[in-house]
Design a protein around this motif. Structure first.
Motif, PDB file in Angstrom:
ATOM      1  N   THR A  88       0.829  -1.212   0.000  1.00 44.92           N
ATOM      2  CA  THR A  88       0.000   0.000   0.000  1.00 44.92           C
ATOM      3  C   THR A  88       0.861   1.259   0.000  1.00 44.92           C
ATOM      4  O   THR A  88       0.655   2.171  -0.806  1.00 44.92           O
ATOM      5  CB  THR A  88      -0.928   0.014   1.235  1.00 44.92           C
ATOM      6  OG1 THR A  88      -1.620  -1.224   1.292  1.00 44.92           O
ATOM      7  CG2 THR A  88      -1.916   1.151   1.154  1.00 44.92           C
ATOM      8  N   LEU A  89       1.843   1.292   0.898  1.00 50.78           N
ATOM      9  CA  LEU A  89       2.756   2.445   0.951  1.00 50.78           C
ATOM     10  C   LEU A  89       3.467   2.616  -0.382  1.00 50.78           C
ATOM     11  O   LEU A  89       3.612   3.722  -0.897  1.00 50.78           O
ATOM     12  CB  LEU A  89       3.797   2.231   2.045  1.00 50.78           C
ATOM     13  CG  LEU A  89       3.458   2.741   3.444  1.00 50.78           C
ATOM     14  CD1 LEU A  89       4.611   2.446   4.381  1.00 50.78           C
ATOM     15  CD2 LEU A  89       3.182   4.231   3.407  1.00 50.78           C
ATOM     16  N   SER A  90       3.913   1.478  -0.923  1.00 50.02           N
ATOM     17  CA  SER A  90       4.664   1.494  -2.168  1.00 50.02           C
ATOM     18  C   SER A  90       3.831   2.075  -3.314  1.00 50.02           C
ATOM     19  O   SER A  90       4.272   2.970  -4.035  1.00 50.02           O
ATOM     20  CB  SER A  90       5.105   0.063  -2.482  1.00 50.02           C
ATOM     21  OG  SER A  90       5.553  -0.055  -3.787  1.00 50.02           O
ATOM     22  N   LEU A  91       2.607   1.587  -3.431  1.00 49.48           N
ATOM     23  CA  LEU A  91       1.753   2.035  -4.529  1.00 49.48           C
ATOM     24  C   LEU A  91       1.368   3.505  -4.358  1.00 49.48           C
ATOM     25  O   LEU A  91       1.371   4.275  -5.324  1.00 49.48           O
ATOM     26  CB  LEU A  91       0.500   1.152  -4.617  1.00 49.48           C
ATOM     27  CG  LEU A  91      -0.383   1.390  -5.837  1.00 49.48           C
ATOM     28  CD1 LEU A  91       0.404   1.224  -7.118  1.00 49.48           C
ATOM     29  CD2 LEU A  91      -1.575   0.454  -5.834  1.00 49.48           C
ATOM     30  N   ALA A  92       1.059   3.904  -3.132  1.00 47.20           N
ATOM     31  CA  ALA A  92       0.702   5.300  -2.870  1.00 47.20           C
ATOM     32  C   ALA A  92       1.861   6.224  -3.244  1.00 47.20           C
ATOM     33  O   ALA A  92       1.675   7.238  -3.921  1.00 47.20           O
ATOM     34  CB  ALA A  92       0.329   5.474  -1.401  1.00 47.20           C
ATOM     35  N   GLY A  93       3.060   5.831  -2.833  1.00 50.36           N
ATOM     36  CA  GLY A  93       4.242   6.640  -3.123  1.00 50.36           C
ATOM     37  C   GLY A  93       4.518   6.718  -4.616  1.00 50.36           C
ATOM     38  O   GLY A  93       4.821   7.785  -5.157  1.00 50.36           O
TER      39      GLY A  93
END
Lengths: 167, 130
Positions: A88-93
């Motif tokens: 999730t963090l990866s995709l948001a970033g």
């Protein structure tokens, strides 16, 4: 075929590709033995392709299906939570960085890789209640950066190759 | 025009990569430069220390963490270094981790909420919970 069905089919193919890549990677021996978490993150090729070709919601769908399928097939709640936070963090970033239009796929992918590792170490810190393990993020950030470069180059190649293919 | 744009992007990519690598490598270097050999292995379950073993005495201890997935990790101390020899957790990440001996180094077994950490002093400090 109407375009919604077509898109659904394409995303389903991408999701299965991402699942297979994750599975294959789990079978391969570790790149550096003794350093858990250091890996290629091959499935991110599919996620970043989906992000650049179809946009955030499609990439999130592919990523979500991958996470759910892997958790059902091989994992448990804990490994799911672990990869969920990272993904999730990866995709948001990656989405934010793509929106700035300042970086190529390589830069976006590098940020995605490092953020994935950051999410995992964050989960580990919270679950074990031990802040001190955070030093390990330095190791993971190097790994995430290097993997991110390769994944970004690979993703750009795939995007270019499939540019004229209607999917 | 597009060419210039992509060159600019590539330059920013390289800048980002260089910055990330520089920061992480310096963090690692700093860590290893200041890390001295530890003297004890601290066993931390769910954020609270349960036991502390000296590194200079070879030992083989079964740690019981009482998690849903079982909860036994075998800690081995040998030649001043500590490692997890085996465990009944599903992922075995802890058992694959390299042995540790420097102050501050740790091995994590996430399913069992277990951390083993190298420390320098015998007495336990106040545990900080998040």
């Amino acid at each position: 075929m109407d375009s919604r069905t077509k898109k659904l089919t394409s995303l389903a193919v991408l999701a299965s590709g991402a699942i297979i890549l994750s599975y294959i990677e789990s079978l391969l021996p570790p790149i550096v033995s003794g350093l858990p978490g250091v890996k290629m993150g091959l499935c991110n090729v599919v996620i970043i392709f989906a992000l650049f070709r179809f946009g955030l919601s499609s990439a999130a769908a592919v990523s979500g299906v991958r996470l759910a399928a892997l958790a059902l097939l091989f994992g448990n709640t804990l490994t799911f939570l672990y990869s969920f936070v990272g993904a999730t963090l990866s995709l948001a970033g990656m989405c934010l960085l793509k929106k700035t239009n300042a970086f190529s796929m390589v830069g976006v992918s590098v940020a995605g890789g490092v953020l994935h590792n950051f999410g995992q170490i964050l989960t580990a810190i919270l679950l074990t209640n031990t802040l001190e393990i955070g030093y390990y993020f330095a190791v993971l950030a190097i790994s995430g950066t290097v993997s991110g470069i390769f994944i970004g180059l690979l993703g750009a190649l795939v995007l270019k190759q499939l540019k004229n293919v209607k999917i | 025009m597009a060419e210039a744009g992509s060159k600019k992007k590539m330059f920013r990519d390289i800048l980002l990569i260089a910055a990330l690598l520089a920061v992480s490598f310096s963090a690692l270097l700093l860590f290893s430069a200041f890390a001295e050999d530890g003297e004890y292995v601290s066993v931390i379950i769910n954020g609270a220390e349960t036991e502390r073993y000296p590194l200079n005495v070879d030992a083989r201890v079964v740690i019981k963490a009482e998690a849903d997935s079982g909860g036994e990790n075998v800690l081995v101390i040998e030649n001043g270094k500590a490692r997890i020899e085996s465990a009944d957790c599903p992922d075995l990440v802890c058992a694959r981790h390299a042995e540790i001996s420097k102050n501050g180094e740790s091995i994590v077994c996430l399913p069992h909420r277990l951390v083993i950490k190298i420390v320098t002093n015998e007495k336990s400090e106040v545990d900080v919970s998040l």
